[in-house]
Write a protein that holds these residues in place. Structure first.
Motif, PDB file in Angstrom:
ATOM      1  N   PHE B  36       0.952  -1.396   0.146  1.00  0.00           N
ATOM      2  CA  PHE B  36      -0.156  -0.525  -0.098  1.00  0.00           C
ATOM      3  C   PHE B  36       0.944   1.055   0.236  1.00  0.00           C
ATOM      4  N   THR B  37       0.555   2.202  -0.881  1.00  0.00           N
ATOM      5  CA  THR B  37       1.094   3.675  -0.877  1.00  0.00           C
ATOM      6  C   THR B  37       0.276   4.887  -1.053  1.00  0.00           C
ATOM      7  N   PHE B  38       0.788   5.793  -0.661  1.00  0.00           N
ATOM      8  CA  PHE B  38       0.276   6.978  -1.401  1.00  0.00           C
ATOM      9  C   PHE B  38      -1.434   6.548  -1.257  1.00  0.00           C
ATOM     10  N   TRP B  39      -1.918   7.254  -1.667  1.00  0.00           N
ATOM     11  CA  TRP B  39      -3.512   7.722  -1.214  1.00  0.00           C
ATOM     12  C   TRP B  39      -4.233   6.118  -0.922  1.00  0.00           C
ATOM     13  N   ALA B  40      -3.793   4.980  -1.040  1.00  0.00           N
ATOM     14  CA  ALA B  40      -4.200   3.642  -0.870  1.00  0.00           C
ATOM     15  C   ALA B  40      -3.809   3.602   0.253  1.00  0.00           C
ATOM     16  N   LEU B  41      -3.393   4.309   1.580  1.00  0.00           N
ATOM     17  CA  LEU B  41      -3.297   3.893   2.652  1.00  0.00           C
ATOM     18  C   LEU B  41      -3.874   4.544   3.556  1.00  0.00           C
ATOM     19  N   VAL B 111      -3.381 -13.049   3.620  1.00  0.00           N
ATOM     20  CA  VAL B 111      -2.603 -11.778   2.980  1.00  0.00           C
ATOM     21  C   VAL B 111      -1.562 -11.021   3.481  1.00  0.00           C
ATOM     22  N   LYS B 112      -0.992 -10.691   3.118  1.00  0.00           N
ATOM     23  CA  LYS B 112       0.098 -10.024   3.363  1.00  0.00           C
ATOM     24  C   LYS B 112       0.111  -8.485   3.363  1.00  0.00           C
ATOM     25  N   MET B 113       0.152  -7.378   4.625  1.00  0.00           N
ATOM     26  CA  MET B 113      -0.217  -6.386   3.362  1.00  0.00           C
ATOM     27  C   MET B 113       0.917  -5.294   4.360  1.00  0.00           C
ATOM     28  N   ILE B 114       1.741  -4.341   3.710  1.00  0.00           N
ATOM     29  CA  ILE B 114       2.792  -4.160   3.932  1.00  0.00           C
ATOM     30  C   ILE B 114       2.361  -2.871   3.092  1.00  0.00           C
ATOM     31  N   ALA B 115       2.639  -1.437   4.396  1.00  0.00           N
ATOM     32  CA  ALA B 115       2.843  -0.187   3.935  1.00  0.00           C
ATOM     33  C   ALA B 115       3.213   0.525   3.728  1.00  0.00           C
ATOM     34  N   CYS B 116       4.065   1.225   2.958  1.00  0.00           N
ATOM     35  CA  CYS B 116       4.968   1.909   2.411  1.00  0.00           C
ATOM     36  C   CYS B 116       5.618   3.906   3.194  1.00  0.00           C
ATOM     37  N   THR B 117       6.434   2.846   3.823  1.00  0.00           N
ATOM     38  CA  THR B 117       7.199   4.035   4.968  1.00  0.00           C
ATOM     39  C   THR B 117       7.276   5.439   4.584  1.00  0.00           C
ATOM     40  N   MET B 118       7.803   5.542   2.893  1.00  0.00           N
ATOM     41  CA  MET B 118       8.049   6.578   2.664  1.00  0.00           C
ATOM     42  C   MET B 118       6.723   7.109   2.529  1.00  0.00           C
ATOM     43  N   SER B 119       5.385   6.745   1.749  1.00  0.00           N
ATOM     44  CA  SER B 119       4.507   8.047   1.735  1.00  0.00           C
ATOM     45  C   SER B 119       3.936   7.909   3.082  1.00  0.00           C
ATOM     46  N   MET B 120       4.283   6.850   4.369  1.00  0.00           N
ATOM     47  CA  MET B 120       4.066   7.611   5.805  1.00  0.00           C
ATOM     48  C   MET B 120       4.329   9.260   6.214  1.00  0.00           C
ATOM     49  N   ASP B 121       5.382   8.642   5.580  1.00  0.00           N
ATOM     50  CA  ASP B 121       5.989   9.907   6.510  1.00  0.00           C
ATOM     51  C   ASP B 121       5.551  11.590   5.701  1.00  0.00           C
ATOM     52  N   VAL B 122       5.581  11.171   4.313  1.00  0.00           N
ATOM     53  CA  VAL B 122       5.159  12.111   3.395  1.00  0.00           C
ATOM     54  C   VAL B 122       3.304  12.837   4.205  1.00  0.00           C
ATOM     55  N   LEU B 123       2.747  11.571   3.958  1.00  0.00           N
ATOM     56  CA  LEU B 123       1.360  12.175   4.040  1.00  0.00           C
ATOM     57  C   LEU B 123       1.498  11.979   5.971  1.00  0.00           C
ATOM     58  N   GLY B 124       2.284  12.103   6.471  1.00  0.00           N
ATOM     59  CA  GLY B 124       2.520  12.250   8.082  1.00  0.00           C
ATOM     60  C   GLY B 124       1.171  11.809   8.857  1.00  0.00           C
ATOM     61  N   PHE B 125       1.485  10.100   8.210  1.00  0.00           N
ATOM     62  CA  PHE B 125       0.628   8.854   9.211  1.00  0.00           C
ATOM     63  C   PHE B 125       1.795   8.136  10.033  1.00  0.00           C
ATOM     64  N   LYS B 126       1.406   7.926  11.590  1.00  0.00           N
ATOM     65  CA  LYS B 126       1.914   7.353  11.962  1.00  0.00           C
ATOM     66  C   LYS B 126       1.397   5.781  12.045  1.00  0.00           C
ATOM     67  N   GLU B 127       2.054   4.154  13.038  1.00  0.00           N
ATOM     68  CA  GLU B 127       2.149   3.096  12.798  1.00  0.00           C
ATOM     69  C   GLU B 127       0.516   3.259  13.177  1.00  0.00           C
ATOM     70  N   ASP B 128       0.526   3.836  14.160  1.00  0.00           N
ATOM     71  CA  ASP B 128      -0.734   3.303  15.177  1.00  0.00           C
ATOM     72  C   ASP B 128      -1.895   4.702  14.575  1.00  0.00           C
ATOM     73  N   GLU B 129      -1.261   5.354  13.947  1.00  0.00           N
ATOM     74  CA  GLU B 129      -2.625   5.567  12.796  1.00  0.00           C
ATOM     75  C   GLU B 129      -3.700   4.490  12.237  1.00  0.00           C
ATOM     76  N   LEU B 130      -2.638   3.361  11.150  1.00  0.00           N
ATOM     77  CA  LEU B 130      -2.600   2.499  10.663  1.00  0.00           C
ATOM     78  C   LEU B 130      -3.473   1.805  11.258  1.00  0.00           C
ATOM     79  N   VAL B 131      -4.926   0.402  10.537  1.00  0.00           N
ATOM     80  CA  VAL B 131      -5.174  -1.218  10.851  1.00  0.00           C
ATOM     81  C   VAL B 131      -3.673  -1.784  11.808  1.00  0.00           C
ATOM     82  N   ASP B 132      -4.204  -2.461  12.470  1.00  0.00           N
ATOM     83  CA  ASP B 132      -3.609  -3.600  13.017  1.00  0.00           C
ATOM     84  C   ASP B 132      -2.866  -4.142  12.139  1.00  0.00           C
TER      85      ASP B 132
END
Lengths: 84, 155
Positions: B36-41, B111-132
């Motif tokens: 998951f990258t960019f808007w998909a976060l 199903v393995k779900m990976i969040a793109c850390t670069m996009s998270m930084d850009v959009l300002g999402f921290k790990e605890d703002e996303l689902v477990d």
């Protein structure tokens, strides 16, 4: 298999995926197939017409034998034999 | 054989397509990795997340973008959210699983779900703002997974 042959089959398990749409019937088949023994037959009931194509594709990929399908009133009954 | 899916879009319709394919592949015995990258976060955001100190722009992004699957719009004819509501109603009538249900099923199927850390930084999402239950990684991890797969999609 012909409809006559299919209708004579007594499946060891029947999973009901009626009312679900893609990929529901395949998910139901995945769950159901482990509940019959190798060589036994599972029937899948489905209302999604794409299942006629999808279930044989699933069976082929998973190494099971697709026996065929028959039209019941308002739904499909499809048969898969567990091969491994 | 493994399938990898890059989910870039945060539109409801495209997210549905990604999760239907992921669930279908998993049901056919394949390993599936979704990146998951960019808007998909936005698909992975918790509706209620702990507050964080963010830059003004990141705060704006965070406030204006949808928080989780229930808030996503559709890519055409959204009409400020009305389109998405109507689409959900039609899909319910047609017995199509909701995005929330498909995400849950994907998790149950491993199903393995990976969040793109670069996009998270850009959009300002921290790990605890996303689902477990997510993994956090970058492009090399995706490429490593893609090397082991025979299908890779960009949605």
């Amino acid at each position: 298999m012909s409809v006559t042959e299919l209708s004579a089959i007594q499946p060891q398990k029947t999973v009901d995926a009626r009312g679900t749409s893609c990929p529901g019937p395949i998910l139901a088949a995945k769950k159901g197939i482990v509940e019959v023994k190798v060589g036994e037959i599972m029937a899948v009931l489905a209302t999604d017409s794409g299942t006629k194509k999808d279930l044989p594709a699933w069976a082929k990929k998973m190494g099971h034998e697709y026996l065929g399908e028959m039209e019941e009133s308002g739904y499909l009954k499809l048969f898969v034999k567990r091969m491994k | 054989m493994k399938k990898t899916i890059i989910v870039f879009s945060g539109d409801l319709d495209k997210a549905l397509a990604a999760f239907i394919i992921a669930n279908g592949a998993a049901a056919m015995g394949d390993d599936v990795t979704m990146f998951f990258t960019f808007w998909a976060l936005n698909i992975l955001r918790k509706p209620q997340a702990p507050a964080h100190k963010k830059s003004f722009l990141q705060g704006m992004f965070g406030g204006m973008m949808p928080k989780g699957p229930a808030k996503l719009g559709i890519s055409k004819m959204n009409f400020g959210g009305m389109g998405a509501k109507m689409m959900r109603r039609v899909m319910r009538q047609q017995n199509v699983n909701s995005l929330e249900e498909l995400i849950q099923t994907a998790r149950e199927q491993g199903v393995k779900m990976i969040a793109c850390t670069m996009s998270m930084d850009v959009l300002g999402f921290k790990e605890d703002e996303l689902v477990d239950g997510l993994e956090y990684a970058g492009v090399a991890t995706y490429l490593g997974e893609a090397d082991e797969s025979n299908v890779s999609l960009f949605i």
